[in-house]
Design an enzyme around this catalytic site. Structure first.
Site, PDB file in Angstrom:
ATOM      1  N   SER A  48     -22.151 -31.770 -35.636  1.00 24.04           N
ATOM      2  CA  SER A  48     -21.908 -33.215 -35.719  1.00 24.04           C
ATOM      3  C   SER A  48     -20.617 -33.761 -35.109  1.00 24.04           C
ATOM      4  CB  SER A  48     -21.993 -33.657 -37.181  1.00 24.04           C
ATOM      5  OG  SER A  48     -21.083 -32.945 -37.947  1.00 24.04           O
ATOM      6  N   ALA A  49     -19.559 -32.957 -34.981  1.00 23.23           N
ATOM      7  CA  ALA A  49     -18.288 -33.518 -34.496  1.00 23.23           C
ATOM      8  C   ALA A  49     -18.366 -33.870 -33.005  1.00 23.23           C
ATOM      9  CB  ALA A  49     -17.162 -32.510 -34.729  1.00 23.23           C
ATOM     10  N   LYS A  76     -22.737 -39.753 -33.306  1.00 21.33           N
ATOM     11  CA  LYS A  76     -24.139 -39.910 -33.699  1.00 21.33           C
ATOM     12  C   LYS A  76     -24.276 -39.877 -35.224  1.00 21.33           C
ATOM     13  CE  LYS A  76     -25.490 -37.990 -29.270  1.00 21.33           C
ATOM     14  NZ  LYS A  76     -24.296 -37.226 -28.836  1.00 21.33           N
ATOM     15  N   ASP A  94     -21.564 -23.063 -40.513  1.00 19.00           N
ATOM     16  CA  ASP A  94     -22.490 -22.766 -39.413  1.00 19.00           C
ATOM     17  C   ASP A  94     -23.874 -23.291 -39.786  1.00 19.00           C
ATOM     18  OD1 ASP A  94     -24.203 -21.570 -37.555  1.00 19.00           O
ATOM     19  OD2 ASP A  94     -22.972 -19.751 -37.428  1.00 19.00           O
ATOM     20  N   CYS A 114     -26.206 -33.076 -23.427  1.00 21.53           N
ATOM     21  CA  CYS A 114     -25.680 -33.847 -22.298  1.00 21.53           C
ATOM     22  C   CYS A 114     -25.598 -32.913 -21.097  1.00 21.53           C
ATOM     23  CB  CYS A 114     -24.340 -34.512 -22.619  1.00 21.53           C
ATOM     24  SG  CYS A 114     -23.064 -33.406 -23.190  1.00 21.53           S
TER      25      CYS A 114
HETATM   26  N1  SAM Z   1     -23.236 -35.054 -31.954  1.00 19.57           N
HETATM   27  C1  SAM Z   1     -21.809 -35.105 -31.653  1.00 19.57           C
HETATM   28  C2  SAM Z   1     -21.442 -36.544 -31.332  1.00 19.57           C
HETATM   29  O1  SAM Z   1     -22.291 -37.290 -30.841  1.00 19.57           O
HETATM   30  O2  SAM Z   1     -20.297 -36.929 -31.597  1.00 19.57           O
HETATM   31  C3  SAM Z   1     -21.444 -34.155 -30.534  1.00 19.57           C
HETATM   32  C4  SAM Z   1     -21.789 -32.719 -30.876  1.00 19.57           C
HETATM   33  S1  SAM Z   1     -21.125 -31.534 -29.747  1.00 19.57           S
HETATM   34  C5  SAM Z   1     -22.208 -31.645 -28.398  1.00 19.57           C
HETATM   35  C6  SAM Z   1     -21.603 -30.021 -30.506  1.00 19.57           C
HETATM   36  C7  SAM Z   1     -20.808 -29.658 -31.753  1.00 19.57           C
HETATM   37  O3  SAM Z   1     -21.462 -28.569 -32.403  1.00 19.57           O
HETATM   38  C8  SAM Z   1     -19.390 -29.186 -31.497  1.00 19.57           C
HETATM   39  O4  SAM Z   1     -18.489 -29.938 -32.270  1.00 19.57           O
HETATM   40  C9  SAM Z   1     -19.389 -27.721 -31.967  1.00 19.57           C
HETATM   41  O5  SAM Z   1     -18.162 -27.318 -32.538  1.00 19.57           O
HETATM   42  C10 SAM Z   1     -20.487 -27.733 -32.989  1.00 19.57           C
HETATM   43  N2  SAM Z   1     -21.142 -26.444 -33.250  1.00 19.57           N
HETATM   44  C11 SAM Z   1     -21.351 -25.429 -32.369  1.00 19.57           C
HETATM   45  N3  SAM Z   1     -22.016 -24.426 -32.965  1.00 19.57           N
HETATM   46  C12 SAM Z   1     -22.255 -24.817 -34.241  1.00 19.57           C
HETATM   47  C13 SAM Z   1     -22.914 -24.197 -35.352  1.00 19.57           C
HETATM   48  N4  SAM Z   1     -23.451 -22.982 -35.258  1.00 19.57           N
HETATM   49  N5  SAM Z   1     -22.995 -24.898 -36.514  1.00 19.57           N
HETATM   50  C14 SAM Z   1     -22.437 -26.136 -36.611  1.00 19.57           C
HETATM   51  N6  SAM Z   1     -21.791 -26.754 -35.598  1.00 19.57           N
HETATM   52  C15 SAM Z   1     -21.698 -26.102 -34.435  1.00 19.57           C
END
Ligand code: SAM
Length: 298
Positions: free
Chosen positions: A92-93, A97, A142, A224
Protein backbone atom coordinates in the site's frame (compact mmCIF):
# COMPACT_ATOMS: atom_id res chain seq x y z
CA UNK A 1 18.37 17.64 -9.03
CA UNK A 2 19.19 16.78 -12.60
CA UNK A 3 16.12 14.57 -12.95
CA UNK A 4 13.69 17.01 -11.31
CA UNK A 5 12.63 18.24 -14.71
CA UNK A 6 9.45 20.34 -14.78
CA UNK A 7 6.81 18.65 -16.87
CA UNK A 8 5.46 21.38 -19.10
CA UNK A 9 3.76 19.33 -21.80
CA UNK A 10 1.33 17.14 -19.87
CA UNK A 11 -1.94 18.13 -18.24
CA UNK A 12 -1.92 18.08 -14.45
CA UNK A 13 -4.36 15.78 -12.73
CA UNK A 14 -5.63 16.20 -9.19
CA UNK A 15 -7.99 13.90 -7.37
CA UNK A 16 -10.43 15.54 -5.01
CA UNK A 17 -10.33 13.93 -1.57
CA UNK A 18 -14.08 13.67 -1.11
CA UNK A 19 -13.56 12.79 2.57
CA UNK A 20 -12.67 16.46 3.07
CA UNK A 21 -14.14 18.44 0.19
CA UNK A 22 -16.76 17.95 -2.52
CA UNK A 23 -15.80 18.18 -6.17
CA UNK A 24 -17.78 21.37 -6.90
CA UNK A 25 -16.09 23.27 -4.05
CA UNK A 26 -12.66 22.08 -5.19
CA UNK A 27 -13.41 23.22 -8.75
CA UNK A 28 -14.46 26.69 -7.52
CA UNK A 29 -11.35 27.03 -5.34
CA UNK A 30 -8.94 25.90 -8.06
CA UNK A 31 -10.65 28.05 -10.69
CA UNK A 32 -9.41 31.13 -8.82
CA UNK A 33 -5.97 30.29 -10.25
CA UNK A 34 -6.32 27.69 -13.00
CA UNK A 35 -8.53 26.60 -15.86
CA UNK A 36 -10.17 23.45 -14.46
CA UNK A 37 -12.08 20.64 -16.17
CA UNK A 38 -13.57 17.45 -14.80
CA UNK A 39 -12.00 14.31 -16.27
CA UNK A 40 -14.34 12.60 -18.73
CA UNK A 41 -13.74 9.11 -17.37
CA UNK A 42 -12.61 9.03 -13.76
CA UNK A 43 -14.95 10.46 -11.11
CA UNK A 44 -13.49 13.07 -8.70
CA UNK A 45 -10.51 13.68 -11.02
CA UNK A 46 -9.80 17.19 -12.27
CA UNK A 47 -7.64 18.20 -15.23
CA UNK A 48 -5.53 21.36 -15.09
CA UNK A 49 -3.39 22.88 -17.83
CA UNK A 50 0.17 21.63 -18.37
CA UNK A 51 2.66 23.32 -16.10
CA UNK A 52 0.10 24.29 -13.41
CA UNK A 53 2.19 24.57 -10.27
CA UNK A 54 0.24 23.11 -7.38
CA UNK A 55 2.96 22.06 -4.97
CA UNK A 56 2.37 24.91 -2.54
CA UNK A 57 -1.36 25.17 -3.08
CA UNK A 58 -3.33 25.16 0.19
CA UNK A 59 -5.70 22.43 -1.10
CA UNK A 60 -2.69 20.12 -1.63
CA UNK A 61 -1.04 21.03 1.65
CA UNK A 62 -4.15 20.31 3.71
CA UNK A 63 -5.10 17.10 1.87
CA UNK A 64 -8.27 18.38 0.21
CA UNK A 65 -6.87 17.34 -3.14
CA UNK A 66 -4.11 14.87 -4.02
CA UNK A 67 -1.82 15.07 -7.02
CA UNK A 68 -2.50 11.74 -8.68
CA UNK A 69 -2.27 10.80 -12.35
CA UNK A 70 -5.23 9.59 -14.38
CA UNK A 71 -4.08 5.97 -14.76
CA UNK A 72 -3.21 5.72 -11.08
CA UNK A 73 -6.65 7.10 -10.18
CA UNK A 74 -8.33 4.41 -12.31
CA UNK A 75 -7.09 1.60 -10.05
CA UNK A 76 -9.18 2.07 -6.89
CA UNK A 77 -12.10 3.23 -9.06
CA UNK A 78 -11.90 -0.09 -10.96
CA UNK A 79 -12.09 -2.00 -7.67
CA UNK A 80 -15.26 -0.01 -6.81
CA UNK A 81 -15.59 -1.18 -3.19
CA UNK A 82 -18.94 -0.76 -1.44
CA UNK A 83 -18.84 1.63 1.55
CA UNK A 84 -19.57 -0.99 4.20
CA UNK A 85 -17.03 -3.54 2.91
CA UNK A 86 -13.78 -4.68 4.40
CA UNK A 87 -11.10 -4.03 1.80
CA UNK A 88 -7.42 -4.96 1.71
CA UNK A 89 -4.75 -2.86 0.04
CA UNK A 90 -2.04 -5.52 -0.20
CA UNK A 91 1.06 -3.43 -1.06
CA UNK A 92 0.00 0.00 0.00
CA UNK A 93 2.74 2.61 0.58
CA UNK A 94 2.92 5.53 -0.03
CA UNK A 95 -0.85 5.15 0.15
CA UNK A 96 -2.32 7.15 -2.73
CA UNK A 97 -4.65 4.33 -3.67
CA UNK A 98 -5.34 3.46 -0.02
CA UNK A 99 -6.80 6.88 0.72
CA UNK A 100 -8.62 6.83 -2.61
CA UNK A 101 -10.30 3.58 -1.46
CA UNK A 102 -11.25 5.21 1.84
CA UNK A 103 -12.81 8.13 -0.05
CA UNK A 104 -14.75 5.83 -2.42
CA UNK A 105 -16.08 4.06 0.70
CA UNK A 106 -17.11 7.45 2.08
CA UNK A 107 -15.05 6.79 5.23
CA UNK A 108 -17.21 3.77 6.12
CA UNK A 109 -16.33 0.09 6.33
CA UNK A 110 -12.65 -0.72 6.79
CA UNK A 111 -9.51 -0.54 4.71
CA UNK A 112 -6.60 -2.73 5.82
CA UNK A 113 -3.38 -1.29 4.40
CA UNK A 114 -0.51 -3.80 4.34
CA UNK A 115 3.07 -2.67 3.73
CA UNK A 116 6.31 -4.59 4.13
CA UNK A 117 8.89 -1.80 4.22
CA UNK A 118 9.24 0.03 7.54
CA UNK A 119 10.36 3.36 6.07
CA UNK A 120 7.47 3.29 3.61
CA UNK A 121 5.02 2.53 6.43
CA UNK A 122 5.90 6.01 7.76
CA UNK A 123 5.00 7.59 4.41
CA UNK A 124 1.79 5.57 4.32
CA UNK A 125 0.80 6.84 7.77
CA UNK A 126 1.55 10.42 6.72
CA UNK A 127 -0.65 10.06 3.61
CA UNK A 128 -3.47 8.63 5.75
CA UNK A 129 -3.12 11.48 8.27
CA UNK A 130 -3.28 14.06 5.50
CA UNK A 131 -6.39 12.42 4.00
CA UNK A 132 -8.33 12.59 7.28
CA UNK A 133 -9.51 8.98 6.79
CA UNK A 134 -10.40 7.22 10.02
CA UNK A 135 -11.34 3.80 8.58
CA UNK A 136 -7.81 2.62 7.64
CA UNK A 137 -5.82 0.11 9.68
CA UNK A 138 -2.12 -0.18 8.85
CA UNK A 139 -0.50 -3.62 8.99
CA UNK A 140 3.31 -3.61 8.83
CA UNK A 141 4.10 -7.00 7.31
CA UNK A 142 4.34 -9.26 4.30
CA UNK A 143 1.11 -9.65 2.35
CA UNK A 144 2.13 -13.23 1.51
CA UNK A 145 2.16 -14.01 5.26
CA UNK A 146 -1.43 -12.89 5.84
CA UNK A 147 -3.56 -15.97 6.44
CA UNK A 148 -6.74 -15.61 4.35
CA UNK A 149 -8.64 -17.78 6.84
CA UNK A 150 -7.78 -15.57 9.85
CA UNK A 151 -10.20 -12.86 10.96
CA UNK A 152 -10.35 -10.08 9.83
CA UNK A 153 -8.93 -11.26 6.48
CA UNK A 154 -11.57 -13.97 6.11
CA UNK A 155 -14.17 -11.19 5.78
CA UNK A 156 -12.31 -9.12 3.18
CA UNK A 157 -14.55 -8.50 0.13
CA UNK A 158 -12.13 -6.70 -2.18
CA UNK A 159 -8.35 -6.62 -2.65
CA UNK A 160 -6.25 -4.00 -4.41
CA UNK A 161 -2.89 -5.47 -5.40
CA UNK A 162 -0.43 -2.89 -6.71
CA UNK A 163 2.83 -4.75 -6.06
CA UNK A 164 6.42 -3.66 -6.56
CA UNK A 165 7.10 -3.54 -10.29
CA UNK A 166 9.82 -2.35 -12.65
CA UNK A 167 8.16 1.08 -12.99
CA UNK A 168 8.97 0.92 -16.70
CA UNK A 169 5.81 2.88 -17.57
CA UNK A 170 6.66 5.90 -15.45
CA UNK A 171 8.25 9.21 -16.43
CA UNK A 172 11.33 8.53 -14.32
CA UNK A 173 11.96 5.34 -16.33
CA UNK A 174 11.73 7.23 -19.59
CA UNK A 175 14.07 9.95 -18.30
CA UNK A 176 16.47 7.24 -17.26
CA UNK A 177 19.03 8.23 -19.88
CA UNK A 178 19.34 11.61 -18.13
CA UNK A 179 20.27 10.10 -14.78
CA UNK A 180 23.88 10.23 -13.64
CA UNK A 181 25.40 7.02 -14.96
CA UNK A 182 25.51 4.22 -12.47
CA UNK A 183 27.63 1.12 -12.27
CA UNK A 184 26.61 -1.49 -14.87
CA UNK A 185 23.55 -3.41 -13.80
CA UNK A 186 22.89 -1.08 -10.88
CA UNK A 187 19.86 1.07 -10.10
CA UNK A 188 17.40 2.36 -12.68
CA UNK A 189 17.83 -0.81 -14.68
CA UNK A 190 14.25 -1.33 -15.73
CA UNK A 191 14.80 -4.11 -18.20
CA UNK A 192 17.31 -6.58 -16.81
CA UNK A 193 15.75 -9.98 -17.43
CA UNK A 194 16.82 -11.27 -14.06
CA UNK A 195 15.18 -8.39 -12.24
CA UNK A 196 11.99 -8.65 -14.29
CA UNK A 197 11.77 -12.40 -13.66
CA UNK A 198 12.17 -11.87 -9.91
CA UNK A 199 9.49 -9.20 -9.87
CA UNK A 200 7.15 -11.33 -11.98
CA UNK A 201 7.62 -14.32 -9.67
CA UNK A 202 6.51 -12.19 -6.71
CA UNK A 203 3.64 -10.66 -8.68
CA UNK A 204 2.31 -14.11 -9.68
CA UNK A 205 2.53 -15.37 -6.09
CA UNK A 206 0.85 -12.26 -4.69
CA UNK A 207 -1.99 -12.36 -7.24
CA UNK A 208 -2.61 -16.07 -6.57
CA UNK A 209 -2.66 -15.27 -2.84
CA UNK A 210 -5.18 -12.47 -3.36
CA UNK A 211 -7.47 -14.86 -5.27
CA UNK A 212 -7.43 -17.29 -2.33
CA UNK A 213 -9.25 -15.12 0.25
CA UNK A 214 -12.54 -16.87 1.01
CA UNK A 215 -14.96 -13.91 0.94
CA UNK A 216 -13.27 -11.83 -1.76
CA UNK A 217 -15.50 -10.81 -4.68
CA UNK A 218 -13.29 -8.30 -6.47
CA UNK A 219 -9.53 -8.21 -7.00
CA UNK A 220 -7.68 -5.55 -8.93
CA UNK A 221 -4.10 -6.20 -10.06
CA UNK A 222 -2.18 -3.14 -11.28
CA UNK A 223 1.34 -2.13 -12.23
CA UNK A 224 3.06 0.95 -13.58
CA UNK A 225 5.03 -1.27 -15.93
CA UNK A 226 4.74 -1.76 -19.68
CA UNK A 227 6.33 -5.22 -19.67
CA UNK A 228 4.18 -8.14 -20.76
CA UNK A 229 6.00 -10.38 -18.28
CA UNK A 230 4.70 -8.27 -15.36
CA UNK A 231 1.23 -7.77 -16.83
CA UNK A 232 -0.55 -10.17 -19.24
CA UNK A 233 1.80 -13.05 -18.36
CA UNK A 234 1.04 -12.65 -14.64
CA UNK A 235 -2.70 -12.66 -15.36
CA UNK A 236 -2.32 -15.68 -17.62
CA UNK A 237 -0.46 -17.64 -14.94
CA UNK A 238 -3.36 -17.33 -12.46
CA UNK A 239 -6.27 -17.96 -14.85
CA UNK A 240 -6.70 -21.67 -13.96
CA UNK A 241 -6.72 -20.86 -10.22
CA UNK A 242 -9.03 -17.88 -10.77
CA UNK A 243 -11.49 -20.06 -12.71
CA UNK A 244 -11.44 -22.81 -10.13
CA UNK A 245 -12.16 -20.23 -7.41
CA UNK A 246 -15.08 -18.81 -9.42
CA UNK A 247 -13.41 -15.62 -10.71
CA UNK A 248 -13.69 -14.15 -14.19
CA UNK A 249 -11.91 -11.23 -15.78
CA UNK A 250 -14.18 -8.22 -16.16
CA UNK A 251 -13.65 -4.99 -18.08
CA UNK A 252 -12.76 -1.92 -16.04
CA UNK A 253 -13.60 1.33 -17.86
CA UNK A 254 -15.10 -0.30 -20.99
CA UNK A 255 -15.03 3.10 -22.76
CA UNK A 256 -11.21 3.14 -22.55
CA UNK A 257 -9.74 2.13 -25.90
CA UNK A 258 -6.35 0.71 -25.00
CA UNK A 259 -6.68 -2.88 -23.81
CA UNK A 260 -4.35 -5.81 -23.02
CA UNK A 261 -1.90 -7.38 -25.46
CA UNK A 262 -3.58 -10.28 -27.29
CA UNK A 263 -1.39 -12.92 -25.70
CA UNK A 264 -3.98 -14.17 -23.23
CA UNK A 265 -7.67 -15.08 -23.44
CA UNK A 266 -9.99 -12.15 -22.56
CA UNK A 267 -7.18 -9.67 -23.31
CA UNK A 268 -9.87 -7.14 -24.26
CA UNK A 269 -10.91 -7.09 -20.57
CA UNK A 270 -7.45 -5.89 -19.52
CA UNK A 271 -6.63 -2.18 -19.46
CA UNK A 272 -3.38 -0.61 -20.55
CA UNK A 273 -2.26 2.99 -20.75
CA UNK A 274 0.55 4.04 -23.03
CA UNK A 275 3.57 5.92 -21.65
CA UNK A 276 3.74 8.21 -24.69
CA UNK A 277 0.09 8.72 -25.62
CA UNK A 278 -1.32 8.69 -22.08
CA UNK A 279 1.82 10.01 -20.37
CA UNK A 280 2.05 7.00 -18.04
CA UNK A 281 2.18 3.26 -18.79
CA UNK A 282 -0.15 1.43 -16.44
CA UNK A 283 -1.82 -1.96 -16.47
CA UNK A 284 -5.07 -2.93 -14.72
CA UNK A 285 -6.81 -6.32 -14.48
CA UNK A 286 -10.10 -6.82 -12.64
CA UNK A 287 -11.20 -10.23 -11.37
CA UNK A 288 -14.80 -10.64 -10.19
CA UNK A 289 -16.23 -13.69 -8.45
CA UNK A 290 -19.68 -14.67 -9.64
CA UNK A 291 -19.82 -18.02 -7.89
CA UNK A 292 -17.86 -19.84 -5.24
CA UNK A 293 -16.24 -22.02 -7.94
CA UNK A 294 -15.31 -25.58 -7.07
CA UNK A 295 -13.51 -24.66 -3.84
CA UNK A 296 -15.86 -26.87 -1.83
CA UNK A 297 -14.81 -29.88 -3.92
CA UNK A 298 -11.20 -29.55 -2.79
N1 SAM B 1 -0.33 1.41 -4.15
C1 SAM B 1 0.71 2.35 -3.75
C2 SAM B 1 0.22 3.76 -4.05
O1 SAM B 1 -0.58 3.94 -4.97
O2 SAM B 1 0.62 4.68 -3.33
C3 SAM B 1 2.03 2.05 -4.44
C4 SAM B 1 2.52 0.65 -4.12
S1 SAM B 1 4.18 0.34 -4.64
C5 SAM B 1 4.00 0.06 -6.34
C6 SAM B 1 4.45 -1.28 -4.00
C7 SAM B 1 4.64 -1.34 -2.49
O3 SAM B 1 4.59 -2.71 -2.09
C8 SAM B 1 5.98 -0.83 -1.99
O4 SAM B 1 5.77 0.14 -0.99
C9 SAM B 1 6.66 -2.07 -1.39
O5 SAM B 1 7.46 -1.77 -0.27
C10 SAM B 1 5.48 -2.91 -1.02
N2 SAM B 1 5.72 -4.36 -0.93
C11 SAM B 1 6.59 -5.10 -1.66
N3 SAM B 1 6.50 -6.39 -1.33
C12 SAM B 1 5.54 -6.48 -0.37
C13 SAM B 1 4.99 -7.58 0.37
N4 SAM B 1 5.42 -8.83 0.19
N5 SAM B 1 4.00 -7.31 1.26
C14 SAM B 1 3.57 -6.03 1.45
N6 SAM B 1 4.06 -4.96 0.78
C15 SAM B 1 5.04 -5.19 -0.11
Amino acid sequence: ALYDIPDISNPRYVRVNTLKMDVETAVLELQKQFKVQKDDLVPDLLVLPPGSDLHDHHLIKNGNVFMQGKASSMVAAALAPKPEWEVLDACSAPGNKTVHLAALMRGKGKVIACELNEERVKRLKETIRLSGASNIKVVHGDFLDLNPEDPPYSKVRAILLDPSCSGSGTASARLDHLLPSSAPGQAADFTSTERLNKLAAFQRKALAHALSFPDVERVVYSTCSVNQVENEDVVKSVLPLAASNGFQLETPFPEWHRRGLPVVESAECLLRTDPKEDKEGFFIALFVRRSSGNQSEK
